[in-house]
Design a protein around this motif. Structure first.
Motif, PDB file in Angstrom:
ATOM      1  N   ARG A  85       0.836  -1.215   0.000  1.00 33.19           N
ATOM      2  CA  ARG A  85       0.000   0.000   0.000  1.00 33.19           C
ATOM      3  C   ARG A  85       0.870   1.263   0.000  1.00 33.19           C
ATOM      4  O   ARG A  85       0.521   2.273  -0.613  1.00 33.19           O
ATOM      5  CB  ARG A  85      -0.929   0.006   1.214  1.00 33.19           C
ATOM      6  CG  ARG A  85      -2.010  -1.065   1.188  1.00 33.19           C
ATOM      7  CD  ARG A  85      -3.177  -0.710   0.316  1.00 33.19           C
ATOM      8  NE  ARG A  85      -3.978   0.360   0.850  1.00 33.19           N
ATOM      9  CZ  ARG A  85      -5.138   0.759   0.336  1.00 33.19           C
ATOM     10  NH1 ARG A  85      -5.624   0.166  -0.756  1.00 33.19           N
ATOM     11  NH2 ARG A  85      -5.820   1.745   0.867  1.00 33.19           N
ATOM     12  N   HIS A 115      -4.105  -1.040  -8.173  1.00 40.21           N
ATOM     13  CA  HIS A 115      -4.853  -1.451  -6.980  1.00 40.21           C
ATOM     14  C   HIS A 115      -3.955  -2.291  -6.080  1.00 40.21           C
ATOM     15  O   HIS A 115      -3.157  -3.090  -6.567  1.00 40.21           O
ATOM     16  CB  HIS A 115      -6.065  -2.313  -7.377  1.00 40.21           C
ATOM     17  CG  HIS A 115      -6.588  -3.150  -6.243  1.00 40.21           C
ATOM     18  ND1 HIS A 115      -7.445  -2.658  -5.290  1.00 40.21           N
ATOM     19  CD2 HIS A 115      -6.342  -4.430  -5.878  1.00 40.21           C
ATOM     20  CE1 HIS A 115      -7.714  -3.607  -4.396  1.00 40.21           C
ATOM     21  NE2 HIS A 115      -7.059  -4.695  -4.737  1.00 40.21           N
ATOM     22  N   ASP A 118      -6.067  -3.878   0.860  1.00 35.88           N
ATOM     23  CA  ASP A 118      -5.929  -2.978   2.017  1.00 35.88           C
ATOM     24  C   ASP A 118      -5.816  -3.694   3.354  1.00 35.88           C
ATOM     25  O   ASP A 118      -5.671  -3.043   4.394  1.00 35.88           O
ATOM     26  CB  ASP A 118      -7.062  -1.950   2.034  1.00 35.88           C
ATOM     27  CG  ASP A 118      -8.439  -2.590   2.176  1.00 35.88           C
ATOM     28  OD1 ASP A 118      -8.523  -3.814   2.415  1.00 35.88           O
ATOM     29  OD2 ASP A 118      -9.436  -1.852   2.039  1.00 35.88           O
TER      30      ASP A 118
HETATM   31 MG    MG Z   1      -9.251  -0.398  -1.957  1.00 39.06          MG
END
Ligand code: MG
Ligand code: GTP
Length: 149
Positions: A85, A115, A118
């Protein structure tokens, strides 16, 4: 050891950023465990982003994801979900730090190139959704030069 799901979105593919994205994860010390270039069906994109189905931008998001081929990948390594991330950068590319993929290569939130899962739990779900066929089992011979015993 942890795994995450990373997808290069249609704009990233069209703009020739596949190698750039893969290079960043590779050079960090993560391992590519699965990869495919696919044209996503609308219903599949809706499933991938199901948690966002009530958002006003959902229709546009699904249109964006089906607008061209994407590159779906599984990456493995220590804390790869959270670190992935960070490599990806903030959702809004104008807020993403330089040095992140979105910070370096994107402007609009609806064209943010990549993408990344998460959470570890969502990574597990996304990997199962995108790679029902399973993923490769291998580790680089450089492993001890990247990871302490
Ligand atoms: Mg997301
Ligand atoms: P992903 O890695 O793609 O899941 O992005 P994210 O986790 O950083 O953000 P989130 O899951 O909340 O949103 C998924 C995607 O929807 C984002 O990457 C954007 O492409 C899009 N999106 C999120 N918020 C907005 C918004 O406010 N407007 C628009 N147009 N798109 C949005």
């Amino acid at each position: 050891t942890e795994q995450t799901f990373i997808m290069i979105k249609p704009d990233g593919v069209q703009r020739g950023l596949i190698g750039e994205v893969i290079g960043r994860f590779e050079k960090k010390g993560f391992y590519l465990k699965a990869m495919k270039l696919v044209n996503v069906e609308k219903s599949f994109a809706e499933k991938h982003y199901a948690d966002l189905s009530s958002k006003p931008f959902f229709g546009g998001l699904v249109e964006y994801i089906v607008s061209g081929p994407v590159v779906a990948m599984v990456w493995e390594g220590k804390q790869v979900v959270a670190t992935g991330r960070k490599i990806v950068g903030a959702t809004n590319p104008l807020a993403a730090e330089p040095g992140t993929i979105r910070g370096d290569f994107a402007v609009d939130i609806g064209r943010n190139v990549i993408h990344g899962s998460d959470s570890v739990e969502n990574a597990r779900k996304e990997i199962a959704l995108w790679f029902p066929e399973g993923i490769a089992e291998w580790r680089s011979s450089q492993h001890p030069w990247i990871y302490e015993a």
